[in-house]
Write a protein that holds these residues in place. Structure first.
Motif, PDB file in Angstrom:
ATOM      1  N   HIS A   1      -0.464  -7.460  -1.076  1.00 48.14           N
ATOM      2  CA  HIS A   1      -0.170  -7.229   0.336  1.00 48.14           C
ATOM      3  C   HIS A   1       1.223  -6.585   0.372  1.00 48.14           C
ATOM      4  O   HIS A   1       2.121  -6.984  -0.395  1.00 48.14           O
ATOM      5  CB  HIS A   1      -0.175  -8.538   1.109  1.00 48.14           C
ATOM      6  CG  HIS A   1      -1.507  -9.236   1.099  1.00 48.14           C
ATOM      7  ND1 HIS A   1      -1.861 -10.147   0.129  1.00 48.14           N
ATOM      8  CD2 HIS A   1      -2.572  -9.129   1.936  1.00 48.14           C
ATOM      9  CE1 HIS A   1      -3.079 -10.582   0.372  1.00 48.14           C
ATOM     10  NE2 HIS A   1      -3.546  -9.985   1.457  1.00 48.14           N
ATOM     11  N   PRO A   2       1.447  -5.611   1.257  1.00 47.54           N
ATOM     12  CA  PRO A   2       2.665  -4.801   1.135  1.00 47.54           C
ATOM     13  C   PRO A   2       3.976  -5.563   1.052  1.00 47.54           C
ATOM     14  O   PRO A   2       4.746  -5.360   0.102  1.00 47.54           O
ATOM     15  CB  PRO A   2       2.599  -3.907   2.383  1.00 47.54           C
ATOM     16  CG  PRO A   2       1.137  -3.731   2.612  1.00 47.54           C
ATOM     17  CD  PRO A   2       0.538  -5.068   2.278  1.00 47.54           C
TER      18      PRO A   2
ATOM     19  N   MET B   1       0.074   3.458  -1.110  1.00 47.13           N
ATOM     20  CA  MET B   1       0.224   2.645   0.087  1.00 47.13           C
ATOM     21  C   MET B   1      -0.906   2.958   1.060  1.00 47.13           C
ATOM     22  O   MET B   1      -1.029   4.088   1.541  1.00 47.13           O
ATOM     23  CB  MET B   1       1.572   2.915   0.766  1.00 47.13           C
ATOM     24  CG  MET B   1       1.753   2.202   2.102  1.00 47.13           C
ATOM     25  SD  MET B   1       1.791   0.397   1.963  1.00 47.13           S
ATOM     26  CE  MET B   1       3.511   0.160   1.506  1.00 47.13           C
TER      27      MET B   1
ATOM     28  N   TYR C   1      -1.599   2.438   4.464  1.00 45.12           N
ATOM     29  CA  TYR C   1      -0.880   2.020   5.662  1.00 45.12           C
ATOM     30  C   TYR C   1      -1.811   1.334   6.662  1.00 45.12           C
ATOM     31  O   TYR C   1      -2.952   1.758   6.873  1.00 45.12           O
ATOM     32  CB  TYR C   1      -0.239   3.230   6.338  1.00 45.12           C
ATOM     33  CG  TYR C   1       1.080   3.648   5.747  1.00 45.12           C
ATOM     34  CD1 TYR C   1       2.277   3.133   6.239  1.00 45.12           C
ATOM     35  CD2 TYR C   1       1.135   4.550   4.692  1.00 45.12           C
ATOM     36  CE1 TYR C   1       3.494   3.510   5.699  1.00 45.12           C
ATOM     37  CE2 TYR C   1       2.344   4.941   4.143  1.00 45.12           C
ATOM     38  CZ  TYR C   1       3.528   4.420   4.652  1.00 45.12           C
ATOM     39  OH  TYR C   1       4.739   4.794   4.105  1.00 45.12           O
TER      40      TYR C   1
ATOM     41  N   THR D   1       1.304  -1.991  11.416  1.00 49.21           N
ATOM     42  CA  THR D   1       2.603  -2.251  10.798  1.00 49.21           C
ATOM     43  C   THR D   1       3.140  -1.055  10.004  1.00 49.21           C
ATOM     44  O   THR D   1       3.697  -1.233   8.910  1.00 49.21           O
ATOM     45  CB  THR D   1       2.483  -3.475   9.859  1.00 49.21           C
ATOM     46  OG1 THR D   1       1.363  -3.277   8.971  1.00 49.21           O
ATOM     47  CG2 THR D   1       2.299  -4.758  10.642  1.00 49.21           C
TER      48      THR D   1
ATOM     49  N   GLU E   1       5.935  -0.988   6.524  1.00 48.21           N
ATOM     50  CA  GLU E   1       5.398  -0.459   5.273  1.00 48.21           C
ATOM     51  C   GLU E   1       6.166   0.787   4.834  1.00 48.21           C
ATOM     52  O   GLU E   1       6.426   0.990   3.645  1.00 48.21           O
ATOM     53  CB  GLU E   1       3.902  -0.194   5.428  1.00 48.21           C
ATOM     54  CG  GLU E   1       3.114  -1.503   5.508  1.00 48.21           C
ATOM     55  CD  GLU E   1       1.790  -1.408   6.230  1.00 48.21           C
ATOM     56  OE1 GLU E   1       1.385  -0.289   6.596  1.00 48.21           O
ATOM     57  OE2 GLU E   1       1.163  -2.461   6.430  1.00 48.21           O
TER      58      GLU E   1
END
Length: 322
Positions: A219-220, A239, A241, A245, A249
């Motif tokens: 999870h980022p 990533m 995105y 959020t 990120e």
């Protein structure tokens, strides 16, 4: 020359369009245990998260964990409905978990690409779509089909036509950046939040299977809590995105770039940034082929044959213990 694996990546969209609508649909009063092994478990992570977002309680559980200790995941597990995913319908752990569930009186929804499989025979209901017969060990078309069927089962909003168009665009864009993305990479990190986390894990598994490059998935915002210590100039970060959020990120992307990583931003900033206009389940499905193709291109850069990944077989069968 196009490999058999790459050909199935490019050919999978027609299978999406022909996938039947599910005859069984989860209901808001259900409590789902979405189970599978390997790719199927990764898909279960995304399906369970999408199910919760749609108002239906769900948890993703590896097949053997559900077989051996279901109470660790659902306290009142005998009241659960089991959604079991397996391409072949013959994966030992998943079939055993489905069999035990049926023996305990639990409904079992079998999600598979083999209509006459052991899992299908155990299913109270069956979600079936035929996969590409040319598909080999690496799951490409079958993975996207089971994700599609699972998302439909839990009521996630999914526009297949839009997903096909977006997937084609995104895969072509990733292919155009393949050299920059794969050159001198030793370590690839996949980051995705919510329902995208399972797709991120699956992207990492695909690239690792195909290219033997070390991958991780998080999870980022968890990535700052220790794993970022591995980042260097040989790191590629992918990533995925989230639409809720993107700012936090993007801040993480700046942090890993400052430490030497290259970033492929899908839906947001990166060294290579690719636009994703779709949302929700449509976005999840559209992302998967591009991640599969990135694995193929990393393997190409290392002169590896993705039709015969090291140490892998098409179906995992193990001796069952009592």
């Amino acid at each position: 020359m196009t490999s058999p694996t790459e050909q199935t990546i490019h050919d999978q969209y027609g299978y999406w369009e022909r996938a039947p609508l599910p005859q069984a649909a989860a209901t808001p009063d259900a409590a789902l245990a979405v189970i599978g092994c390997g790719t199927s478990y990764n898909l279960a992570l995304s399906i369970a998260a999408a199910s919760n977002a749609a108002g239906i309680r769900a948890v993703a559980v590896p097949g053997n964990e559900w077989l051996r200790r279901p109470q660790n995941y659902v306290p009142d597990w005998r009241g659960a409905t089991v959604v079991a995913l397996s391409r072949s319908g013959e994966s030992t752990e998943t079939v055993a978990a489905a069999r035990r569930s049926r023996d305990e009186g639990l409904p079992v929804v079998a999600v598979t690409c083999e209509a006459q499989s052991s899992l299908a025979r155990l299913g109270t209901s069956v979600l079936y779509a035929q996969t590409d017969p040319a598909e080999g060990i690496v799951m490409t078309t079958s993975a996207s089909l089971m994700l599609l069927m699972g998302l439909r089962h839990v009521g996630a909003t999914l526009d297949v036509g839009a997903a096909v168009a977006a997937a084609r665009r995104l895969a072509a864009a990733v292919d155009g950046e393949a050299r920059a993305l794969t050159q001198d990479v030793r370590h690839v990190v996949y980051l995705g939040a919510g329902a995208a986390y399972g797709v991120a894990v699956e992207g990492g598994l695909k690239l690792q299977e195909m290219s033997q490059v070390f991958t991780q998935a998080y999870h980022p915002l968890e990535y700052r809590h220790g794993p970022i210590s591995l980042v260097d100039t040989g790191t590629l970060v992918v990533m995925l995105y989230g639409t809720e959020t993107p700012e936090e990120e993007a801040a993480l992307v700046r942090d890993v770039q400052a430490r030497g990583a290259r970033v492929l931003g899908l839906g947001g900033p990166g060294d290579i940034s690719l636009t994703l206009g779709e949302t929700g389940a449509t976005r999840l499905l559209a992302t998967l082929p591009a991640l599969q193709l990135l694995g193929e291109r990393m393997a190409n850069a290392r002169a590896l044959d993705t039709s015969a990944p090291r140490h892998l077989t098409k179906i995992v069968r193990i001796a069952e213990s009592a």
